[in-house]
Design a protein around this motif. Structure first.
Motif, mmCIF file in Angstrom:
data_model
loop_
_atom_site.group_PDB
_atom_site.id
_atom_site.type_symbol
_atom_site.label_atom_id
_atom_site.label_comp_id
_atom_site.label_asym_id
_atom_site.label_seq_id
_atom_site.Cartn_x
_atom_site.Cartn_y
_atom_site.Cartn_z
ATOM 1 N N UNK A 96 0.855 -1.177 0.000
ATOM 2 C CA UNK A 96 0.000 0.000 0.000
ATOM 3 C C UNK A 96 0.893 1.230 0.000
ATOM 4 N N UNK A 97 0.608 2.167 -0.875
ATOM 5 C CA UNK A 97 1.446 3.360 -0.985
ATOM 6 C C UNK A 97 0.586 4.552 -1.376
ATOM 7 N N UNK A 98 1.131 5.719 -1.192
ATOM 8 C CA UNK A 98 0.424 6.912 -1.622
ATOM 9 C C UNK A 98 0.317 6.954 -3.133
ATOM 10 N N UNK A 99 -0.726 7.583 -3.615
ATOM 11 C CA UNK A 99 -0.934 7.720 -5.057
ATOM 12 C C UNK A 99 0.022 8.799 -5.555
ATOM 13 N N UNK A 138 -3.486 11.616 -0.364
ATOM 14 C CA UNK A 138 -4.814 11.460 0.222
ATOM 15 C C UNK A 138 -5.183 9.979 0.249
ATOM 16 N N UNK A 139 -5.181 9.345 -0.922
ATOM 17 C CA UNK A 139 -5.623 7.955 -1.045
ATOM 18 C C UNK A 139 -4.452 6.983 -0.955
ATOM 19 N N UNK A 140 -4.729 5.796 -0.422
ATOM 20 C CA UNK A 140 -3.765 4.693 -0.407
ATOM 21 C C UNK A 140 -4.074 3.805 -1.601
ATOM 22 N N UNK A 141 -3.062 3.561 -2.420
ATOM 23 C CA UNK A 141 -3.185 2.691 -3.575
ATOM 24 C C UNK A 141 -2.532 1.355 -3.218
ATOM 25 N N UNK A 142 -3.267 0.258 -3.411
ATOM 26 C CA UNK A 142 -2.688 -1.068 -3.205
ATOM 27 C C UNK A 142 -2.290 -1.643 -4.542
#
Length: 147
Positions: A96-99, A138-142
């Motif tokens: 999981x990382x920041x966009x 803002x969002x976590x991208x998996x």
């Protein structure tokens, strides 16, 4: 280049851990339950922590390379080490990382593909704004890859 598992004194690497996750209380959520590795190449250059998420999923919770060694292949070497170490033991590796234009392309070059998004993760779970490449996360991208 040597990869070492760190069992004791994980807090000695807090400076590196904070490069990837800048809020210490978030690190404490996975530090002790995770397996930590450092990459030593005439001194520690990088670290990572992985956790067993169940259902044959291994998650990279934290991976960081000292700033002066970023872009030298140490992050990719850590990913390749993890792939070799855990293939056959897990089916999926996820992160999981920041966009961000910095991290998402790195994982994609390592064979990861986008899986899902957790909206507002950083604004909901961190006590201050998190910025990467001048953009607030803002969002976590998996992202996931098969092992």
């Amino acid at each position: 280049m040597v990869f070492k598992e760190i069992v004791d004194d994980k807090m000695l690497y807090m400076d590196l851990l904070l490069l990837a996750d800048e809020q210490e209380d978030m690190i404490h959520r996975y530090l002790e339950k995770g397996t930590m590795y450092v990459l030593d190449d005439n001194g520690v250059k990088a670290e990572c922590i992985v956790t067993d998420e169940g259902n044959a999923i291994l998650e990279i919770k934290n991976i960081a390379v000292k700033p002066e060694y970023q872009g030298c292949g140490y992050g990719k070497a850590l990913i390749n080490f993890l792939i070799h170490r855990y293939t056959g033991k897990y089916s999926i590796m996820q992160v999981g990382t920041g966009d961000s234009a910095l991290t998402v392309p790195f994982y994609e070059k390592c064979g990861f593909t986008r899986s899902h998004c957790i909206p507002n993760f950083f604004t909901d779970h961190y006590d201050h704004p998190i910025f990467e490449c001048g953009v607030q996360l803002v969002d976590m991208i998996y992202l996931q890859r098969q092992l």
